[in-house]
Design an enzyme around this catalytic site. Structure first.
Site, PDB file in Angstrom:
ATOM      1  N   ASP A  28       0.871  -1.175   0.000  1.00  0.00           N
ATOM      2  CA  ASP A  28       0.000   0.000   0.000  1.00  0.00           C
ATOM      3  C   ASP A  28       0.912   1.231   0.000  1.00  0.00           C
ATOM      4  O   ASP A  28       2.141   1.105  -0.160  1.00  0.00           O
ATOM      5  CB  ASP A  28      -0.993  -0.037   1.178  1.00  0.00           C
ATOM      6  CG  ASP A  28      -0.328   0.149   2.538  1.00  0.00           C
ATOM      7  OD1 ASP A  28       0.920   0.239   2.600  1.00  0.00           O
ATOM      8  OD2 ASP A  28      -1.058   0.211   3.543  1.00  0.00           O
ATOM      9  N   HIS A  29       0.311   2.412   0.196  1.00  0.00           N
ATOM     10  CA  HIS A  29       1.090   3.654   0.176  1.00  0.00           C
ATOM     11  C   HIS A  29       2.169   3.662   1.260  1.00  0.00           C
ATOM     12  O   HIS A  29       3.257   4.181   1.043  1.00  0.00           O
ATOM     13  CB  HIS A  29       0.151   4.852   0.363  1.00  0.00           C
ATOM     14  CG  HIS A  29      -0.667   4.771   1.617  1.00  0.00           C
ATOM     15  ND1 HIS A  29      -1.704   3.860   1.765  1.00  0.00           N
ATOM     16  CD2 HIS A  29      -0.583   5.429   2.794  1.00  0.00           C
ATOM     17  CE1 HIS A  29      -2.224   3.990   2.975  1.00  0.00           C
ATOM     18  NE2 HIS A  29      -1.566   4.930   3.617  1.00  0.00           N
ATOM     19  N   CYS A  68       3.319  -3.111   4.077  1.00  0.00           N
ATOM     20  CA  CYS A  68       2.453  -2.002   4.480  1.00  0.00           C
ATOM     21  C   CYS A  68       3.176  -1.252   5.593  1.00  0.00           C
ATOM     22  O   CYS A  68       4.389  -1.420   5.753  1.00  0.00           O
ATOM     23  CB  CYS A  68       1.061  -2.488   4.876  1.00  0.00           C
ATOM     24  SG  CYS A  68       0.979  -3.607   6.286  1.00  0.00           S
ATOM     25  N   GLY A  69       2.475  -0.436   6.351  1.00  0.00           N
ATOM     26  CA  GLY A  69       3.151   0.320   7.395  1.00  0.00           C
ATOM     27  C   GLY A  69       3.724  -0.586   8.465  1.00  0.00           C
ATOM     28  O   GLY A  69       4.890  -0.463   8.860  1.00  0.00           O
ATOM     29  N   THR A  70       2.917  -1.515   8.938  1.00  0.00           N
ATOM     30  CA  THR A  70       3.357  -2.438   9.993  1.00  0.00           C
ATOM     31  C   THR A  70       3.703  -3.829   9.490  1.00  0.00           C
ATOM     32  O   THR A  70       4.411  -4.575  10.169  1.00  0.00           O
ATOM     33  CB  THR A  70       2.219  -2.617  11.018  1.00  0.00           C
ATOM     34  OG1 THR A  70       1.069  -3.131  10.323  1.00  0.00           O
ATOM     35  CG2 THR A  70       1.866  -1.307  11.709  1.00  0.00           C
ATOM     36  N   GLY A  71       3.130  -4.236   8.375  1.00  0.00           N
ATOM     37  CA  GLY A  71       3.186  -5.624   7.904  1.00  0.00           C
ATOM     38  C   GLY A  71       2.038  -6.455   8.451  1.00  0.00           C
ATOM     39  O   GLY A  71       1.780  -7.563   7.970  1.00  0.00           O
ATOM     40  N   HIS A 124      10.402 -24.373   7.847  1.00  0.00           N
ATOM     41  CA  HIS A 124       9.392 -25.154   8.574  1.00  0.00           C
ATOM     42  C   HIS A 124       7.964 -24.905   8.119  1.00  0.00           C
ATOM     43  O   HIS A 124       7.134 -25.805   8.216  1.00  0.00           O
ATOM     44  CB  HIS A 124       9.485 -24.861  10.079  1.00  0.00           C
ATOM     45  CG  HIS A 124      10.667 -25.494  10.735  1.00  0.00           C
ATOM     46  ND1 HIS A 124      10.806 -25.600  12.103  1.00  0.00           N
ATOM     47  CD2 HIS A 124      11.794 -26.063  10.203  1.00  0.00           C
ATOM     48  CE1 HIS A 124      11.959 -26.204  12.395  1.00  0.00           C
ATOM     49  NE2 HIS A 124      12.581 -26.488  11.261  1.00  0.00           N
ATOM     50  N   HIS A 153       7.421 -31.352   8.430  1.00  0.00           N
ATOM     51  CA  HIS A 153       6.842 -30.011   8.299  1.00  0.00           C
ATOM     52  C   HIS A 153       5.748 -29.970   7.232  1.00  0.00           C
ATOM     53  O   HIS A 153       4.797 -29.194   7.337  1.00  0.00           O
ATOM     54  CB  HIS A 153       7.940 -28.995   8.001  1.00  0.00           C
ATOM     55  CG  HIS A 153       8.987 -28.971   9.067  1.00  0.00           C
ATOM     56  ND1 HIS A 153       8.712 -28.615  10.362  1.00  0.00           N
ATOM     57  CD2 HIS A 153      10.296 -29.331   9.040  1.00  0.00           C
ATOM     58  CE1 HIS A 153       9.812 -28.726  11.094  1.00  0.00           C
ATOM     59  NE2 HIS A 153      10.785 -29.170  10.314  1.00  0.00           N
ATOM     60  N   ARG A 194       2.596 -31.128   8.866  1.00  0.00           N
ATOM     61  CA  ARG A 194       2.024 -30.099   9.746  1.00  0.00           C
ATOM     62  C   ARG A 194       1.318 -29.006   8.951  1.00  0.00           C
ATOM     63  O   ARG A 194       0.208 -28.578   9.323  1.00  0.00           O
ATOM     64  CB  ARG A 194       3.133 -29.509  10.627  1.00  0.00           C
ATOM     65  CG  ARG A 194       3.606 -30.526  11.657  1.00  0.00           C
ATOM     66  CD  ARG A 194       4.898 -30.141  12.332  1.00  0.00           C
ATOM     67  NE  ARG A 194       5.329 -31.237  13.218  1.00  0.00           N
ATOM     68  CZ  ARG A 194       6.527 -31.323  13.757  1.00  0.00           C
ATOM     69  NH1 ARG A 194       7.441 -30.395  13.526  1.00  0.00           N
ATOM     70  NH2 ARG A 194       6.835 -32.345  14.527  1.00  0.00           N
TER      71      ARG A 194
HETATM   72  C1  RB5 Z   1      -1.834   2.603   6.692  1.00  0.00           C
HETATM   73  O1  RB5 Z   1      -1.925   3.776   7.459  1.00  0.00           O
HETATM   74  C2  RB5 Z   1      -1.606   1.409   7.596  1.00  0.00           C
HETATM   75  O2  RB5 Z   1      -2.717   1.194   8.404  1.00  0.00           O
HETATM   76  C3  RB5 Z   1      -1.311   0.172   6.773  1.00  0.00           C
HETATM   77  O3  RB5 Z   1      -0.203   0.412   5.972  1.00  0.00           O
HETATM   78  C4  RB5 Z   1      -0.973  -1.082   7.552  1.00  0.00           C
HETATM   79  O4  RB5 Z   1       0.063  -0.852   8.451  1.00  0.00           O
HETATM   80  C5  RB5 Z   1      -2.096  -1.805   8.145  1.00  0.00           C
HETATM   81  O5  RB5 Z   1      -1.940  -2.824   8.802  1.00  0.00           O
END
Ligand code: RB5
Length: 144
Positions: free
Chosen positions: A10-11, A66-69, A99, A134, A137
């Site tokens: 994403d952005h 993404c921002g957090t993954g 695994h 594995h 599993r």
């Molecule tokens: C975008 O602001 C953010 O929410 C997205 O990139 C992601 O981290 C969501 O899990």
């Protein structure tokens, strides 16, 4: 032609995706990008969906950023046949290939430096699934 690695973001993951695509190309990897294409705000599940379809069709690996993954990993893991792993370090990347036979690597641009992300990506791409117990599993994912 060699098996591609599919990239999607994403952005909030766009800048890191651009860096990792260049890095992967230098490793000799064939890079395919399913979007997004800019820093303009967009909805990550749409790109997770596009990437998963390509990974399943081409039987190859994918990278979602993404921002957090976290959102990308949640969205990707809803698809049957997708085993998406959010990896914070090389150990996790190696173990999830050995695994779990993970086929999608999830990364978070907002907490992960580019150097670490490159190293995690290289480990993920170069590590082969061990199979054996594995496989039994991960087969249980679809039969319970
Ligand atoms: C975008 O602001 C953010 O929410 C997205 O990139 C992601 O981290 C969501 O899990």
């Amino acid at each position: 032609m060699s098996t591609p690695v599919i990239f999607g973001s994403d952005h909030a993951g766009f800048a890191l995706k651009e860096q990792l695509k260049a890095f992967a190309s230098k490793l000799g990897v064939q890079v395919v990008d399913v979007g997004c294409d800019s820093l303009q705000s967009c909805d990550y599940p749409l790109f997770a969906e596009k990437l998963c379809s390509r990974v399943l069709a081409d039987k190859c690996l994918g990278v979602l950023i993404c921002g957090t993954g976290l959102g990308m990993s949640m969205a990707a893991n809803r698809r049957a046949g997708i085993r998406a792993a959010l990896c914070a370090n090389e150990y996790m990347a190696r173990m999830t290939r050995l695994h779990n036979n993970a086929n999608v690597l999830c990364l978070g641009e907002r907490w992960m430096g580019a150097g670490l992300a490159e190293s995690v990506l290289e480990t993920f791409i170069k590590t082969e699934f061990e199979g054996g117990r594995h496989q039994r599993r991960i087969d249980l994912f679809d039969s319970l």
